[in-house]
Write an enzyme that holds these catalytic residues in place. Structure first.
Site, PDB file in Angstrom:
ATOM      1  N   TYR A  49       0.856  -1.183   0.000  1.00  0.00           N
ATOM      2  CA  TYR A  49       0.000   0.000   0.000  1.00  0.00           C
ATOM      3  C   TYR A  49       0.895   1.237   0.000  1.00  0.00           C
ATOM      4  CZ  TYR A  49      -4.245   2.688   0.791  1.00  0.00           C
ATOM      5  OH  TYR A  49      -5.281   3.573   0.654  1.00  0.00           O
ATOM      6  N   LYS A 104     -21.601 -18.882  -8.880  1.00  0.00           N
ATOM      7  CA  LYS A 104     -20.871 -18.777 -10.145  1.00  0.00           C
ATOM      8  C   LYS A 104     -19.418 -18.375  -9.877  1.00  0.00           C
ATOM      9  CE  LYS A 104     -21.887 -18.862 -14.636  1.00  0.00           C
ATOM     10  NZ  LYS A 104     -22.843 -19.743 -15.286  1.00  0.00           N
ATOM     11  N   ASN A 339     -23.372 -25.595 -17.732  1.00  0.00           N
ATOM     12  CA  ASN A 339     -22.463 -24.528 -18.141  1.00  0.00           C
ATOM     13  C   ASN A 339     -21.129 -24.573 -17.419  1.00  0.00           C
ATOM     14  OD1 ASN A 339     -24.878 -23.834 -19.292  1.00  0.00           O
ATOM     15  ND2 ASN A 339     -24.818 -21.698 -18.686  1.00  0.00           N
TER      16      ASN A 339
END
Length: 450
Positions: A49, A104, A339
């Protein structure tokens, strides 16, 4: 099939639903973000960072493509939905669609090594969806559209593919079509029929079947030998209701004028008379497709009944009616056309060569790669397509997609076949090993006993 056997099969089919309602609140979601860099103390933040991070920012500002080298954009996918066509549940809204989008994202990571972020949008306006996705492009290497209603899903996909800088994919269209084609290639080989000779009946005229029709004709099936049905019957040029709506849904009207050469008018039984293949992606069953309708088909019929969560006809009913090969969308029956066999490996290949788009040729290559894996292991009537546990499917798919992207000139990175395979294999193995390690350490809790 006797009543006891049928009852056992029905009870088995209900079990995943019962477990899902028990475990979703237990885990409170399926994904989380975990750092991929070593952190031993807060001193490391000066590198990852501020102040150290300023230098990569300056470099990217001078050369935008370096974002793929200095950030995780190269492996990030946005899973975007408006919740208007979730599974077989319909328009249930973005919040109710979030469990699917999280799932998903989980599959993307576990099966393809792809980092996916679920994004459910509180708008149904197609132009607003396009606008939001356009604004998201700097953070992602690709966009997976999911569960967006027909016909706007076609407009959204086409518009984004034409104008976006990153690849866009609609899994309900291209993903379903790719896996259906893979299963069909092997099913036809088993029954000894040629792809350019068969008569195909498609029940359902939504996004999945419209896209499937496009891809299977691209792969060699004669569109004149295809009959498509919606809830009102067969599609043909005399469908006045569809002609009136042709400007709103040109994709469906196109099927009226390019398919069904014989002009068959009627319902499922009329269409299936003498058909070789049934591809059904319609409303959940059972009872949508009846045994007597399967009996009207040609010798050695192929039945893909893929509605979720319940297929249009139970597999054992289709078999009893004479179907030679039966496939569904469920993992608890043989020949799952899902899928999940496609998008993880396809996106792995797309991301690894930094493809600018996902073409029909890439989808066919993925289907042929998927079909080849099953052929190498030995086709049977209950095994026309690999299952998701056969993880070697995904790197092979990635290779097929990546090589085709390079051949078509849509890839920004050039890799050899071996380099593509090893890269995909390493990414997928890393994801699986990470999850295994988290489970062994107890960070991911074991599933509680009932």
């Amino acid at each position: 099939m006797d009543e006891d056997t049928v009852k056992k099969l029905l009870d088995k089919a209900k079990k995943p639903v019962e477990d899902s309602m028990r475990l979703h609140p237990y885990y409170k979601g399926k994904i989380e973000i975990v750092p991929k860099v070593p952190i031993k103390s807060s001193k490391d933040f000066s590198v990852w960072y501020t102040p150290g991070v300023a230098e990569p920012c300056r470099a990217i500002n001078k050369e935008k493509e370096l974002v793929y080298e200095y950030t995780n954009k190269w492996n990030n996918i946005a899973v975007v939905s408006d919740g208007t066509r979730v599974l077989g549940l319909g328009d249930i809204g973005p919040e109710a669609g979030l469990p699917v989008m999280e799932g998903k994202a989980m599959l993307f990571k576990y099966l393809g090594g792809v980092d996916a972020v679920p994004i459910c949008l509180d708008t149904k306006d197609p132009d607003e969806i396009i606008k939001v996705c356009k604004w998201l492009q700097p953070s992602f290497g690709g966009i997976n559209l999911e569960d967006i209603a027909n016909p706007k899903c076609f407009y959204i996909l086409d518009k984004m593919r034409d104008t976006f800088e990153i690849p866009v994919w609609h899994d309900d269209q291209q993903g379903t079509a790719t896996v259906v084609l893979a299963g069909l290639i092997n099913a036809l080989e088993l029954v000894g029929k040629r792809i350019n000779d068969v008569k195909v009946v498609m029940v359902g005229a939504g996004a999945a079947n419209i896209a499937t029709e496009r891809l299977i004709t691209f792969a060699g099936i004669n569109p004149e030998n295809i009959i498509v049905l919606d809830s009102k019957g067969t599609l043909h040029p005399n469908r006045e209701d569809l002609y009136i709506e042709k400007d709103k849904n040109p994709y469906k009207w196109n099927l009226c004028v390019t398919t069904n050469k014989e002009g068959i008018i009627g319902g499922i039984s009329d269409a299936l008379n003498g058909a070789d293949v049934l591809i059904s992606l319609s409303k959940p069953g059972p009872g949508v497709i009846k045994r007597k309708e399967i009996k009207c088909m040609n010798n050695d019929p192929i039945v893909f009944a893929m509605a979720n969560p319940i297929p249009e006809i139970w597999p054992w009913e289709a078999k009893d009616a004479g179907a030679r090969i039966v496939a569904t969308g469920r993992s608890d029956f043989p020949n799952q056309i899902n899928n999940s066999l496609g998008f993880p490996g396809i996106f792995r290949g797309v991301l690894d060569v930094r493809a600018k788009s996902i073409t029909d040729e890439m989808c066919v290559a993925a289907a042929e790669g998927l079909a080849e894996v099953a052929r190498e292991k030995g086709l049977t009537e209950d095994y026309i397509i690999p299952d998701m546990d056969e993880w070697d499917v995904y790197p092979k798919e990635a290779v097929a997609v990546g090589m085709t992207a390079m051949k078509q000139g849509v890839a920004k990175i050039k890799l050899t076949r071996d380099e593509l395979y090893e890269r995909a294999k390493e990414m997928i193995k890393r994801s699986r090993d990470t999850i295994s390690l988290l489970m062994k350490s107890g960070i991911i809790k074991n599933i509680p006993e009932e």
